[in-house]
Structure formats: structure tokens, C-alpha cells
Design a protein around this motif. Structure first.
Motif, PDB file in Angstrom:
ATOM      1  N   ALA B  51     -20.842  29.473 -44.468  1.00 51.47           N
ATOM      2  CA  ALA B  51     -21.394  29.826 -45.780  1.00 51.47           C
ATOM      3  C   ALA B  51     -20.309  30.048 -46.828  1.00 51.47           C
ATOM      4  O   ALA B  51     -19.271  30.659 -46.553  1.00 51.47           O
ATOM      5  CB  ALA B  51     -22.261  31.078 -45.665  1.00 51.47           C
ATOM      6  N   VAL B  52     -20.525  29.525 -48.023  1.00 51.37           N
ATOM      7  CA  VAL B  52     -19.668  29.780 -49.186  1.00 51.37           C
ATOM      8  C   VAL B  52     -20.584  30.039 -50.373  1.00 51.37           C
ATOM      9  O   VAL B  52     -21.779  29.735 -50.314  1.00 51.37           O
ATOM     10  CB  VAL B  52     -18.738  28.576 -49.504  1.00 51.37           C
ATOM     11  N   LEU B  53     -20.022  30.610 -51.434  1.00 55.62           N
ATOM     12  CA  LEU B  53     -20.818  30.766 -52.650  1.00 55.62           C
ATOM     13  C   LEU B  53     -20.607  29.539 -53.520  1.00 55.62           C
ATOM     14  O   LEU B  53     -19.465  29.133 -53.749  1.00 55.62           O
ATOM     15  CB  LEU B  53     -20.386  32.009 -53.427  1.00 55.62           C
ATOM     16  N   ILE B  54     -21.691  28.942 -53.964  1.00 54.33           N
ATOM     17  CA  ILE B  54     -21.589  27.840 -54.920  1.00 54.33           C
ATOM     18  C   ILE B  54     -22.294  28.309 -56.188  1.00 54.33           C
ATOM     19  O   ILE B  54     -23.493  28.612 -56.147  1.00 54.33           O
ATOM     20  CB  ILE B  54     -22.197  26.538 -54.356  1.00 54.33           C
ATOM     21  N   ASP B  55     -21.547  28.433 -57.259  1.00 59.77           N
ATOM     22  CA  ASP B  55     -22.060  29.034 -58.496  1.00 59.77           C
ATOM     23  C   ASP B  55     -22.787  30.356 -58.196  1.00 59.77           C
ATOM     24  O   ASP B  55     -23.860  30.634 -58.731  1.00 59.77           O
ATOM     25  CB  ASP B  55     -22.966  28.058 -59.251  1.00 59.77           C
ATOM     26  N   GLY B  56     -22.209  31.139 -57.298  1.00 58.70           N
ATOM     27  CA  GLY B  56     -22.731  32.471 -57.009  1.00 58.70           C
ATOM     28  C   GLY B  56     -23.833  32.526 -55.960  1.00 58.70           C
ATOM     29  O   GLY B  56     -24.227  33.607 -55.545  1.00 58.70           O
ATOM     30  N   THR B  57     -24.350  31.367 -55.537  1.00 62.89           N
ATOM     31  CA  THR B  57     -25.436  31.347 -54.551  1.00 62.89           C
ATOM     32  C   THR B  57     -24.874  30.990 -53.173  1.00 62.89           C
ATOM     33  O   THR B  57     -24.117  30.026 -53.062  1.00 62.89           O
ATOM     34  CB  THR B  57     -26.494  30.290 -54.941  1.00 62.89           C
ATOM     35  N   PRO B  58     -25.240  31.740 -52.131  1.00 61.64           N
ATOM     36  CA  PRO B  58     -24.706  31.401 -50.809  1.00 61.64           C
ATOM     37  C   PRO B  58     -25.342  30.125 -50.262  1.00 61.64           C
ATOM     38  O   PRO B  58     -26.568  30.002 -50.263  1.00 61.64           O
ATOM     39  CB  PRO B  58     -25.083  32.612 -49.947  1.00 61.64           C
ATOM     40  N   MET B  59     -24.521  29.203 -49.829  1.00 63.53           N
ATOM     41  CA  MET B  59     -25.000  27.923 -49.306  1.00 63.53           C
ATOM     42  C   MET B  59     -24.179  27.548 -48.085  1.00 63.53           C
ATOM     43  O   MET B  59     -23.124  28.110 -47.824  1.00 63.53           O
ATOM     44  CB  MET B  59     -24.858  26.830 -50.363  1.00 63.53           C
ATOM     45  N   LEU B  60     -24.662  26.529 -47.353  1.00 63.86           N
ATOM     46  CA  LEU B  60     -23.982  26.078 -46.143  1.00 63.86           C
ATOM     47  C   LEU B  60     -23.045  24.929 -46.506  1.00 63.86           C
ATOM     48  O   LEU B  60     -23.499  23.871 -46.937  1.00 63.86           O
ATOM     49  CB  LEU B  60     -25.021  25.610 -45.122  1.00 63.86           C
ATOM     50  N   GLU B  73     -18.422  26.123 -59.190  1.00 63.33           N
ATOM     51  CA  GLU B  73     -17.542  27.248 -58.828  1.00 63.33           C
ATOM     52  C   GLU B  73     -17.758  27.585 -57.365  1.00 63.33           C
ATOM     53  O   GLU B  73     -18.827  28.067 -56.988  1.00 63.33           O
ATOM     54  CB  GLU B  73     -17.927  28.493 -59.621  1.00 63.33           C
ATOM     55  N   ILE B  74     -16.754  27.345 -56.541  1.00 67.28           N
ATOM     56  CA  ILE B  74     -16.898  27.602 -55.109  1.00 67.28           C
ATOM     57  C   ILE B  74     -16.081  28.830 -54.734  1.00 67.28           C
ATOM     58  O   ILE B  74     -14.918  28.950 -55.114  1.00 67.28           O
ATOM     59  CB  ILE B  74     -16.426  26.370 -54.307  1.00 67.28           C
ATOM     60  N   THR B  75     -16.692  29.768 -54.026  1.00 68.48           N
ATOM     61  CA  THR B  75     -15.950  30.938 -53.543  1.00 68.48           C
ATOM     62  C   THR B  75     -16.049  30.985 -52.026  1.00 68.48           C
ATOM     63  O   THR B  75     -17.144  30.989 -51.471  1.00 68.48           O
ATOM     64  CB  THR B  75     -16.526  32.253 -54.125  1.00 68.48           C
ATOM     65  N   THR B  76     -14.885  31.012 -51.370  1.00 63.89           N
ATOM     66  CA  THR B  76     -14.869  31.130 -49.905  1.00 63.89           C
ATOM     67  C   THR B  76     -14.515  32.569 -49.553  1.00 63.89           C
ATOM     68  O   THR B  76     -14.197  33.376 -50.437  1.00 63.89           O
ATOM     69  CB  THR B  76     -13.813  30.201 -49.288  1.00 63.89           C
ATOM     70  N   VAL B  77     -14.530  32.885 -48.275  1.00 65.29           N
ATOM     71  CA  VAL B  77     -14.214  34.248 -47.857  1.00 65.29           C
ATOM     72  C   VAL B  77     -12.806  34.642 -48.326  1.00 65.29           C
ATOM     73  O   VAL B  77     -12.553  35.806 -48.655  1.00 65.29           O
ATOM     74  CB  VAL B  77     -14.381  34.396 -46.319  1.00 65.29           C
ATOM     75  N   GLU B  78     -11.889  33.650 -48.419  1.00 59.23           N
ATOM     76  CA  GLU B  78     -10.526  33.949 -48.884  1.00 59.23           C
ATOM     77  C   GLU B  78     -10.525  34.452 -50.322  1.00 59.23           C
ATOM     78  O   GLU B  78      -9.585  35.130 -50.744  1.00 59.23           O
ATOM     79  CB  GLU B  78      -9.638  32.703 -48.801  1.00 59.23           C
ATOM     80  N   PHE B 108     -21.159  36.004 -42.692  1.00 59.78           N
ATOM     81  CA  PHE B 108     -21.865  37.253 -42.980  1.00 59.78           C
ATOM     82  C   PHE B 108     -21.319  37.908 -44.247  1.00 59.78           C
ATOM     83  O   PHE B 108     -22.075  38.466 -45.046  1.00 59.78           O
ATOM     84  CB  PHE B 108     -21.745  38.225 -41.796  1.00 59.78           C
ATOM     85  N   LEU B 109     -19.995  37.863 -44.442  1.00 64.06           N
ATOM     86  CA  LEU B 109     -19.401  38.492 -45.629  1.00 64.06           C
ATOM     87  C   LEU B 109     -19.920  37.800 -46.894  1.00 64.06           C
ATOM     88  O   LEU B 109     -20.274  38.458 -47.879  1.00 64.06           O
ATOM     89  CB  LEU B 109     -17.872  38.406 -45.573  1.00 64.06           C
ATOM     90  N   ILE B 110     -19.972  36.473 -46.846  1.00 62.97           N
ATOM     91  CA  ILE B 110     -20.440  35.718 -48.021  1.00 62.97           C
ATOM     92  C   ILE B 110     -21.909  36.035 -48.310  1.00 62.97           C
ATOM     93  O   ILE B 110     -22.293  36.315 -49.448  1.00 62.97           O
ATOM     94  CB  ILE B 110     -20.233  34.196 -47.788  1.00 62.97           C
ATOM     95  N   ALA B 111     -22.747  36.034 -47.244  1.00 66.40           N
ATOM     96  CA  ALA B 111     -24.168  36.292 -47.455  1.00 66.40           C
ATOM     97  C   ALA B 111     -24.386  37.721 -47.950  1.00 66.40           C
ATOM     98  O   ALA B 111     -25.251  37.975 -48.793  1.00 66.40           O
ATOM     99  CB  ALA B 111     -24.945  36.030 -46.161  1.00 66.40           C
ATOM    100  N   THR B 112     -23.572  38.668 -47.438  1.00 71.54           N
ATOM    101  CA  THR B 112     -23.714  40.060 -47.864  1.00 71.54           C
ATOM    102  C   THR B 112     -23.280  40.231 -49.317  1.00 71.54           C
ATOM    103  O   THR B 112     -23.954  40.900 -50.112  1.00 71.54           O
ATOM    104  CB  THR B 112     -22.857  40.987 -46.965  1.00 71.54           C
ATOM    105  N   LYS B 113     -22.161  39.611 -49.677  1.00 75.79           N
ATOM    106  CA  LYS B 113     -21.679  39.691 -51.066  1.00 75.79           C
ATOM    107  C   LYS B 113     -22.765  39.173 -52.021  1.00 75.79           C
ATOM    108  O   LYS B 113     -23.067  39.798 -53.046  1.00 75.79           O
ATOM    109  CB  LYS B 113     -20.397  38.852 -51.190  1.00 75.79           C
ATOM    110  N   ALA B 114     -23.381  38.042 -51.667  1.00 72.40           N
ATOM    111  CA  ALA B 114     -24.397  37.468 -52.540  1.00 72.40           C
ATOM    112  C   ALA B 114     -25.611  38.383 -52.642  1.00 72.40           C
ATOM    113  O   ALA B 114     -26.189  38.556 -53.713  1.00 72.40           O
ATOM    114  CB  ALA B 114     -24.820  36.096 -52.014  1.00 72.40           C
ATOM    115  N   LEU B 115     -25.976  39.001 -51.529  1.00 69.06           N
ATOM    116  CA  LEU B 115     -27.124  39.919 -51.543  1.00 69.06           C
ATOM    117  C   LEU B 115     -26.856  41.085 -52.489  1.00 69.06           C
ATOM    118  O   LEU B 115     -27.691  41.420 -53.333  1.00 69.06           O
ATOM    119  CB  LEU B 115     -27.412  40.450 -50.130  1.00 69.06           C
ATOM    120  N   LEU B 116     -25.672  41.694 -52.366  1.00 74.24           N
ATOM    121  CA  LEU B 116     -25.385  42.883 -53.179  1.00 74.24           C
ATOM    122  C   LEU B 116     -25.241  42.527 -54.663  1.00 74.24           C
ATOM    123  O   LEU B 116     -25.560  43.332 -55.528  1.00 74.24           O
ATOM    124  CB  LEU B 116     -24.148  43.617 -52.654  1.00 74.24           C
ATOM    125  N   ASP B 117     -24.762  41.309 -54.944  1.00 75.17           N
ATOM    126  CA  ASP B 117     -24.701  40.880 -56.346  1.00 75.17           C
ATOM    127  C   ASP B 117     -26.102  40.804 -56.953  1.00 75.17           C
ATOM    128  O   ASP B 117     -26.310  41.096 -58.119  1.00 75.17           O
ATOM    129  CB  ASP B 117     -24.082  39.471 -56.451  1.00 75.17           C
TER     130      ASP B 117
END
Ligand SMILES: Cc1cc2nc3c(=O)[nH]c(=O)nc-3n(C[C@H](O)[C@H](O)[C@H](O)COP(=O)(O)OP(=O)(O)OC[C@H]3O[C@@H](n4cnc5c(N)ncnc54)[C@H](O)[C@@H]3O)c2cc1C
Ligand code: FES
Ligand code: FES
Lengths: 350, 173
Positions: B51-60, B73-78, B108-117
Motif C-alpha cells: 500500500a502507498v498513498l496516491i494523492d492522499g488515498t491508500p491504494m495497492l 503525488e505518491i507517498t511511501t512508508v519512507e 498497515f502504517l500507510i492505511a492507518t495514516k490515511a484513516l487518521l487523516d
């Protein structure tokens, strides 16, 4: 993991996408929307297209519009998450909200689109396997892989050996809900834009699932205004309740008056035939009636006559048929009991 | 196979890669950009490790063709926190034992970050639902839910604007 080699085009308009599809030889181009069905299938080497047409850049295919005169229009690229969260869908079309929320898991729904969900590839235990596995077996009717050393050197259907018909199963969740809401699909192709009932999109053939030309795109789904406010619910059987494809699905949408008399009713099923199907007798049995255990049982029997589960999945046909009956009973009772369209807990068959 | 030149925006930096059109975003991140935090955990897009964030949404990232997401805009766990620092979600997982072998953790970190946002006050049911595309073979999930709860507490102590912005982690490659 590598996918088969292909070229990629990213058209920005429907016209451009149709031109590309028209120029490609039949069977050589694959459309990709969210990719949650196409990419895993490419990974398993179920297809080898020369060209993949990514339609995600076509802005005109996004969004949900509601008007009391025209009903609901859902652009093909609308994601399942967008649908599941849309207030109009939750309030006026609860059967659809429940069905899309039951698709896969949240990350798949963030990517998966309604167009992709309605055009899903059919699934079968003997088809959705790795290339290695299928080759060892000798393939199947849907995808022959002739191999003299295989367990079955002659290509056969492993579900109905000797048969010439492919029973791969329609495994999408939104289609039965949309059938229960009398939905129509908007198809764009070389002959312009047409609208036809959703049920005419499906051919009930595991090998050749859709009545959609290689040069056509599904561009939108329409739900007529008369279906707004119907009570409804979707019940689904799956192995892991968090993520899996359906093994049986029942969608019910009904109009019931203050006296408890039913004025309109649709029952549709999925994951037990090569197409999602409306149960033809359900409406005639239910309209004009009040709830009774005998009536509900009679509809449940009609449902099990329409559903034809075979050995296409990890669960037995007997269990899936029985769950059709159980889900129909529960779904009808829930619709009758419900005064308004409040959401309820997911029914998972436990 | 022919290669195409792509501009990808990953963790706040724009980078150019030449990749074949059938290459998955997951493989581009790992092989071309050296961002091996995102994992491949399955063959059928059912595990959430990628999972990564693509424009803020978690995707596979294992069902995404890299070329389809040029310009996003892609955000990885790094990219969750600047180098040497931890995002509150990472702290939660570290303190509560939300990771054992750790293979599922980036997802899990990516999905959790997106949830809390999206929902800074999730109930346990909402947490379970938001994380239900992510599979873990080790923890039995309870430590993970506990980690999210702890992350939530820490999250509420950081100024929302800094932590919520996907570009908070500048130059973290
Ligand atoms: C782990 C996992 C579990 C899943 N579980 C479920 C489930 O429980 N229920 C369920 O219904 N689905 C399930 N799916 C499948 C999938 O996620 C959804 O059905 C999704 O809605 C598919 O949409 P998509 O946009 O990703 O489709 P894509 O993969 O992009 O496309 C699917 C098919 O439709 C065609 N297509 C797409 N858009 C159009 C269009 N506009 N016009 C013409 N053809 C088009 C494509 O060519 C392709 O053949 C699951 C997938 C995974 C990976
Ligand atoms: S690698 Fe398993 S979901 Fe992407
Ligand atoms: S910590 Fe090992 S898989 Fe989750």
C-alpha cells in the motif's frame, strides 16, 4: 512479478479511447480502469493483450449526478469508495450502498470502479490459477493449455466434464443490486451512445460474459428515479468476510406501504451462475402481498431454482444453494420489517 | 521491450525513470527508486503489503501500472516522516508491538495514516474496517489495533497541519 509485455495508451476523452479500440484487432486491446481485476489476471497470464487502454484520465467518466426527474447517473470511473460514501446512494439506494461496501477490502475499493465491477471477468477454481498450475492440468475450456504430460491431455471442463459450456461464475457484487434497481447502462461505441437495461449486458456464458463489442466502452450507469427510496439489502457469502469474492449473493429491493403491503419487488442473485440474474418469479409472488413465512419460503425456493452453483469455487454447491435460501429469507424479512432505510449490520451468514 | 520516460512525484520529490509500460508501480518503487519499504506479499492483490498513498488515498501499488500514475503525488512508508524521525503512527506501532516480522507493517502504517487523516476519531469498528485489506501473519491483529489507538493519542498531540500534509517529509529518499 512481470506482466506480459504490452503497449499502453492513456486517452483523455471517450472519442480518443473509442478510436484506439476501433483500430485495435478484436481481442488485442484490454481496457483498464482501476486495474484490480485486470492486473491480477494479467499477472496469472490469463490474457496477453498487445495494447492496454488506460481510461482513468477521461474526466467525463467520473462523478455521480442526481436529479428527481432523471434519476441517478453514475460515471463508469466512479470508485466503489465514492459510491459507498455518497449520501444520495446511502439514503435512496441502500441495496447498492451495501453491495459496493461488500466488495473486496477498502484498498481495492479505493481503486476499483463501478464500470470495472460491472465488466468483471468471470471466475472459476480451475481458471483463476497460476500459469504453472493450469499448464500442469492441461488448461480448461475457457483457456486451453494443451500439454501431452498433463493430467488431462484433452482440454476439458473440470466442472462439467464432457460439457461444451463454461460455467465460470459472475462474481461481482454491485450487478445484482443494480438489477434490483432496474438500472440501465450507457454504452459508447462507433454507432454513438446507447442505453440498455443492465440485464441485457450479460450473456450468462462463462467464456463470453458480456454483450459489449471490442470497440465499445461502458460509460455510465443510470438508475431510474422510480427506484429511489426502495427498501433494500444485500447479503453475501464469502470465505474471509474482510476481503473475498462472493460465493453467493442475494440483493432485494422492495416498496412496502404502511400496511405492510408490497408494491414492487426485485430479487437478484450473483456468484452462482455465469451472469448476475433477476429471479423472474419473485415479483409476481410478492406484489400485492403481506409478509408471511409461507410466502417468504416460496420466494426462497424460486431463488434456488434460478441459482445453479457448481464446483467452481472453494465452497460446495450444496452449501451455496442453501445460503441462497437463507439469505433470501433474511433479506425479505429485513425489508419488510424496516420502516426506513437505516443501515444494519452486515449479514455474513454466520 | 520499449521503455517510456516517466516523471513520478514520490515523497515530495520529482524523479525521472525509464521503464517498460507493463511495469508495476510497486516494482518501480523498489527496483528503480530503491524504496524497498513497500513489499510484495502476495500474487493476487489481496494482502495490502504494497500500500502507498496516491494523492492522499491508500491504494495497492501492485495493481497500479507506474505509467498510469505519472503526475500523481505518491507517498511511501519512507515518506511518512523526515529521515531520522518517526510519524506518530510509526511511534504507535513501535511502542505497542504492532510489528513482529514487520513484513506487513509498511502497508498497515500507510492505511492507518490515511484513516487518521480522514477520520481523526475512529471507533474500533472503523479501525478494523479501514485495515481490513491488510493481512498480518504474526500479530493476531490485537497489537495492531492497540498501536493505532496509541498512534491516535500521539496524533492528537502534534499540530494537525504539519502531520497531515503528504509533503511533510521533504527529501526523504
Ligand atoms: C483481493 C481482491 C478481492 C476482490 N473481491 C471482490 C468482491 O468481493 N466483489 C467484487 O465484485 N469484486 C471483487 N474484486 C474485483 C475488483 O476489485 C472489483 O470488482 C472492482 O470494482 C473492479 O473494478 P476495476 O476498475 O478495478 O476493474 P479493472 O480491473 O480495471 O477492469 C475489470 C474488467 O472490466 C473491463 N472494464 C473496466 N472498465 C470498463 C469500461 N468502462 N468499459 C468496458 N470495459 C471495462 C476491463 O477491461 C476488465 O476486463 C476483488 C479484487 C481483488 C484483488
Ligand atoms: S502485494 Fe499483496 S496486495 Fe499488493
Ligand atoms: S508482523 Fe509479520 S506479517 Fe505482520
Amino acid at each position: 512479478m512481470t506482466l506480459p509485455a504490452f503497449s499502453l495508451v492513456r486517452p483523455q476523452t471517450v472519442a480518443e479511447a473509442l478510436r484506439v479500440l476501433q483500430d485495435a484487432a478484436p481481442g488485442q486491446a484490454k481496457v483498464i480502469a482501476g486495474g484490480t481485476d485486470l492486473i491480477p489476471n494479467l499477472q496469472m497470464k490469463l490474457y496477453a493483450p498487445q495494447l492496454v487502454v488506460d481510461i482513468k484520465g477521461i474526466a467525463a467518466l467520473r462523478g455521480i449526478e442526481w436529479s428527481p426527474g432523471q434519476g441517478l447517473r453514475i460515471g463508469a470511473l466512479t470508485t466503489l469508495t465514492e459510491l459507498e460514501r455518497a449520501p444520495i446512494v446511502r439514503e435512496q439506494f441502500p441495496v447498492l450502498a451495501e453491495a459496493v461496501a461488500a466488495v473486496a477490502g477498502p484498498l481495492q475499493r479505493n481503486m476499483g470502479t463501478i464500470g470495472g465491477n460491472l465488466c468483471l471477468e468471470t471466475r472459476c477454481l480451475w481458471y483463476n490459477q497460476s500459469e504453472f498450475w493450469r499448464r500442469a492440468l492441461g488448461g480448461c475450456l475457457k483457456l486451453p493449455m494443451p500439454n501431452p504430460h498433463a493430467a488431462h491431455p484433452r482440454t476439458i471442463c473440470h466442472v462439467a466434464p464432457g460439457g461444451k459450456f463454461c460455467w465460470a461464475v459472475w462474481s461481482g457484487d454491485s450487478a445484482p443490486a443494480l438489477l434490483a434497481l432496474d438500472a440501465e447502462v450507457e454504452i459508447s461505441g462507433p454507432r454513438g451512445v446507447t442505453r440498455r437495461p443492465l440485464r441485457e449486458l450479460y450473456k450468462n456464458d462463462g467464456m463470453d460474459r458480456l454483450a459489449l463489442g471490442h470497440d465499445e466502452l461502458l460509460t455510465a450507469v443510470h438508475i431510474p428515479a422510480r427506484a429511489a427510496g426502495r427498501r433494500g439489502t444485500y447479503r453475501k457469502l464469502r470465505i474471509r468476510n474482510s476481503i473475498d469474492y462472493p460465493l453467493a449473493g442475494v440483493a432485494v429491493a422492495m416498496e412496502v406501504d404502511d400496511q405492510g403491503i408490497c408494491h414492487a419487488a426485485r430479487v437478484a442473485i450473483a456468484a452462482v451462475n455465469p451472469a448476475p440474474l433477476l429471479v423472474p418469479q419473485a415479483e409476481a409472488l410478492l406484489v400485492g402481498q403481506k409478509a408471511s413465512p409461507e410466502l417468504i419460503e416460496e420466494v426462497a425456493r424460486a431463488v434456488t431454482r434460478t441459482g445453479k452453483p457448481l464446483t467452481t469455487s472453494a465452497s460446495t454447491p450444496e452449501y451455496r444453494r442453501e445460503m441462497l435460501r437463507v439469505f433470501t429469507r433474511r433479506a425479505l424479512q429485513a425489508c419488510w420489517d424496516r420502516r426506513d432505510n437505516v443501515e444494519h449490520e452486515r449479514d455474513t451468514g454466520d | 521491450m520499449e521503455k517510456i520516460l516517466l516523471k513520478l512525484c514520490v515523497n515530495g520529490e520529482t524523479c525521472q525513470v525509464a521503464v517498460p509500460p507493463n511495469k508495476l508501480l510497486l516494482d518501480v518503487l523498489r527496483e528503480d527508486l530503491g524504496l524497498t519499504g513497500s513489499k510484495r506479499g502476495c500474487d493476487d492483490s489481496s494482502c495490502g503489503c504494497c500500500a502507498v498513498l496516491i494523492d492522499g488515498t491508500p491504494m495497492l501499488s501492485c495493481v497500479a501500472l507506474a505509467a498510469s500514475y505519472a503526475g500523481a503525488e505518491i507517498t511511501t512508508v519512507e515518506g511518512l516522516a523526515p529521515p531520522g524521525e518517526l510519524h506518530p503512527v510509526q511511534e504507535g506501532f513501535a511502542v505497542s508491538g504492532g510489528a513482529q516480522c514487520g513484513y506487513c507493517t509498511p502497508g498497515f502504517l500507510i492505511a492507518t495514516k490515511a484513516l487518521l487523516d480522514r477520520n481523526p476519531q475512529p471507533t474500533l469498528e472503523e479501525i478494523r474496517e479501514a485495515l481490513s485489506s491488510n493481512l498480518c501473519r504474526c500479530t493476531g491483529y490485537m497489537q495492531i489495533y492497540e498501536s493505532v489507538r496509541l498512534a491516535l493519542e500521539r496524533w492528537q498531540q502534534v499540530p494537525r497541519t504539519a502531520a497531515a500534509s503528504p509533503t511533510a517529509a521533504q527529501g526523504s529518499q
